[in-house]
Design a protein around this motif. Structure first.
Motif, mmCIF file in Angstrom:
data_model
loop_
_atom_site.group_PDB
_atom_site.id
_atom_site.type_symbol
_atom_site.label_atom_id
_atom_site.label_comp_id
_atom_site.label_asym_id
_atom_site.label_seq_id
_atom_site.Cartn_x
_atom_site.Cartn_y
_atom_site.Cartn_z
ATOM 1 N N GLY A 1 0.833 -1.204 0.000
ATOM 2 C CA GLY A 1 0.000 0.000 0.000
ATOM 3 C C GLY A 1 0.857 1.238 0.000
ATOM 4 O O GLY A 1 1.629 1.483 -0.912
ATOM 5 N N ALA A 2 0.760 1.989 1.089
ATOM 6 C CA ALA A 2 1.516 3.236 1.189
ATOM 7 C C ALA A 2 2.500 3.161 2.349
ATOM 8 O O ALA A 2 2.158 2.690 3.432
ATOM 9 C CB ALA A 2 0.554 4.401 1.398
ATOM 10 N N ALA A 3 3.709 3.647 2.106
ATOM 11 C CA ALA A 3 4.724 3.704 3.158
ATOM 12 C C ALA A 3 4.266 4.651 4.259
ATOM 13 O O ALA A 3 3.439 5.543 4.038
ATOM 14 C CB ALA A 3 6.050 4.175 2.572
ATOM 15 N N LEU A 4 4.803 4.459 5.438
ATOM 16 C CA LEU A 4 4.490 5.342 6.562
ATOM 17 C C LEU A 4 5.361 6.586 6.448
ATOM 18 O O LEU A 4 6.589 6.503 6.429
ATOM 19 C CB LEU A 4 4.764 4.603 7.876
ATOM 20 N N GLY A 5 4.721 7.739 6.331
ATOM 21 C CA GLY A 5 5.434 8.993 6.123
ATOM 22 C C GLY A 5 5.992 9.588 7.396
ATOM 23 O O GLY A 5 5.873 9.008 8.480
ATOM 24 N N PRO A 6 6.608 10.776 7.275
ATOM 25 C CA PRO A 6 7.207 11.429 8.434
ATOM 26 C C PRO A 6 6.165 11.762 9.496
ATOM 27 O O PRO A 6 5.081 12.240 9.176
ATOM 28 C CB PRO A 6 7.842 12.695 7.866
ATOM 29 N N ARG A 7 6.501 11.437 10.732
ATOM 30 C CA ARG A 7 5.611 11.636 11.880
ATOM 31 C C ARG A 7 4.276 10.921 11.696
ATOM 32 O O ARG A 7 3.267 11.316 12.267
ATOM 33 C CB ARG A 7 5.425 13.123 12.176
ATOM 34 N N GLY A 8 4.311 9.852 10.910
ATOM 35 C CA GLY A 8 3.109 9.061 10.665
ATOM 36 C C GLY A 8 3.003 7.907 11.647
ATOM 37 O O GLY A 8 4.005 7.382 12.128
ATOM 38 N N SER A 9 1.775 7.523 11.939
ATOM 39 C CA SER A 9 1.567 6.386 12.824
ATOM 40 C C SER A 9 0.432 5.525 12.295
ATOM 41 O O SER A 9 -0.408 5.979 11.516
ATOM 42 C CB SER A 9 1.280 6.840 14.256
ATOM 43 N N VAL A 10 0.441 4.270 12.733
ATOM 44 C CA VAL A 10 -0.576 3.311 12.328
ATOM 45 C C VAL A 10 -0.811 2.384 13.521
ATOM 46 O O VAL A 10 0.103 2.130 14.303
ATOM 47 C CB VAL A 10 -0.116 2.521 11.073
ATOM 48 N N THR A 11 -2.045 1.917 13.681
ATOM 49 C CA THR A 11 -2.330 0.929 14.712
ATOM 50 C C THR A 11 -2.640 -0.400 14.046
ATOM 51 O O THR A 11 -3.176 -0.444 12.938
ATOM 52 C CB THR A 11 -3.501 1.339 15.627
ATOM 53 N N VAL A 12 -2.296 -1.472 14.750
ATOM 54 C CA VAL A 12 -2.432 -2.820 14.199
ATOM 55 C C VAL A 12 -3.064 -3.726 15.255
ATOM 56 O O VAL A 12 -2.613 -3.743 16.400
ATOM 57 C CB VAL A 12 -1.051 -3.381 13.801
ATOM 58 N N SER A 13 -4.073 -4.488 14.866
ATOM 59 C CA SER A 13 -4.655 -5.485 15.755
ATOM 60 C C SER A 13 -3.714 -6.677 15.844
ATOM 61 O O SER A 13 -3.216 -7.164 14.822
ATOM 62 C CB SER A 13 -6.014 -5.944 15.218
ATOM 63 N N VAL A 14 -3.467 -7.167 17.069
ATOM 64 C CA VAL A 14 -2.534 -8.282 17.224
ATOM 65 C C VAL A 14 -3.207 -9.630 16.970
ATOM 66 O O VAL A 14 -2.525 -10.624 16.754
ATOM 67 C CB VAL A 14 -1.839 -8.276 18.598
ATOM 68 N N GLY A 15 -4.533 -9.691 17.018
ATOM 69 C CA GLY A 15 -5.253 -10.900 16.630
ATOM 70 C C GLY A 15 -5.246 -12.031 17.644
ATOM 71 O O GLY A 15 -5.729 -13.118 17.344
ATOM 72 N N VAL A 16 -4.691 -11.804 18.837
ATOM 73 C CA VAL A 16 -4.704 -12.826 19.888
ATOM 74 C C VAL A 16 -5.041 -12.144 21.214
ATOM 75 O O VAL A 16 -4.835 -10.943 21.377
ATOM 76 C CB VAL A 16 -3.341 -13.557 20.022
ATOM 77 N N ASP A 17 -5.577 -12.928 22.164
ATOM 78 C CA ASP A 17 -5.859 -12.420 23.495
ATOM 79 C C ASP A 17 -4.552 -12.446 24.273
ATOM 80 O O ASP A 17 -4.108 -13.504 24.720
ATOM 81 C CB ASP A 17 -6.923 -13.275 24.178
ATOM 82 N N ALA A 18 -3.908 -11.301 24.380
ATOM 83 C CA ALA A 18 -2.571 -11.254 24.965
ATOM 84 C C ALA A 18 -2.395 -10.010 25.805
ATOM 85 O O ALA A 18 -2.989 -8.963 25.540
ATOM 86 C CB ALA A 18 -1.523 -11.277 23.858
ATOM 87 N N GLU A 19 -1.549 -10.134 26.822
ATOM 88 C CA GLU A 19 -1.159 -8.977 27.625
ATOM 89 C C GLU A 19 -0.040 -8.212 26.929
ATOM 90 O O GLU A 19 0.020 -6.991 26.962
ATOM 91 C CB GLU A 19 -0.704 -9.441 29.002
ATOM 92 N N ALA A 20 0.853 -8.967 26.289
ATOM 93 C CA ALA A 20 1.965 -8.379 25.535
ATOM 94 C C ALA A 20 2.288 -9.313 24.375
ATOM 95 O O ALA A 20 1.942 -10.498 24.405
ATOM 96 C CB ALA A 20 3.186 -8.202 26.432
ATOM 97 N N VAL A 21 2.937 -8.764 23.351
ATOM 98 C CA VAL A 21 3.295 -9.560 22.179
ATOM 99 C C VAL A 21 4.773 -9.393 21.860
ATOM 100 O O VAL A 21 5.398 -8.396 22.230
ATOM 101 C CB VAL A 21 2.455 -9.181 20.937
#
Length: 102
Positions: free
Chosen positions: A8-28
């Motif tokens: 798709g599109a690269a992450l630009g300057p000062r850009g952010s994205v969130t991602v679902s981890v897809g598992v029931d977890a405290e940390a990944v």
């Protein structure tokens, strides 16, 4: 694979994205790779829903693929956030493992 911005599109300057981890977890445990960076930069990974910390998970350089293994707490919404500071970069994020709640 949780994220691959090369399709798709690269992450630009000062850009952010969130991602679902897809598992029931405290940390990944994530393998986060920066590729195709246009400028020296850093990438931060943190739990979504909280303020971004002043820490980098990996440092990037143009012309280099830069991977790093990252352990990060999962946000209350089951997601993690990623931020790119300067230039643009593609990010590839793979789930390697997780810590179950409790």
């Amino acid at each position: 694979r949780l994220l691959d911005t090369r399709a798709g599109a690269a992450l630009g300057p000062r850009g952010s994205v969130t991602v679902s981890v897809g598992v029931d977890a405290e940390a990944v445990v994530l393998n986060v790779t920066s590729t195709g960076s246009s400028a020296p930069s850093f990438v931060t990974v943190w739990p979504s829903g909280v303020a971004r910390p002043n820490a980098s998970a990996l440092n990037t350089e143009p012309g280099q693929d830069t991977p790093n293994l990252v352990v990060v707490k999962v946000g209350d919404d089951g997601r993690v956030a990623l931020y790119n500071h300067a230039g643009s970069t593609d990010l590839v994020v793979d789930l390697v493992g997780w810590f179950e709640p409790g």
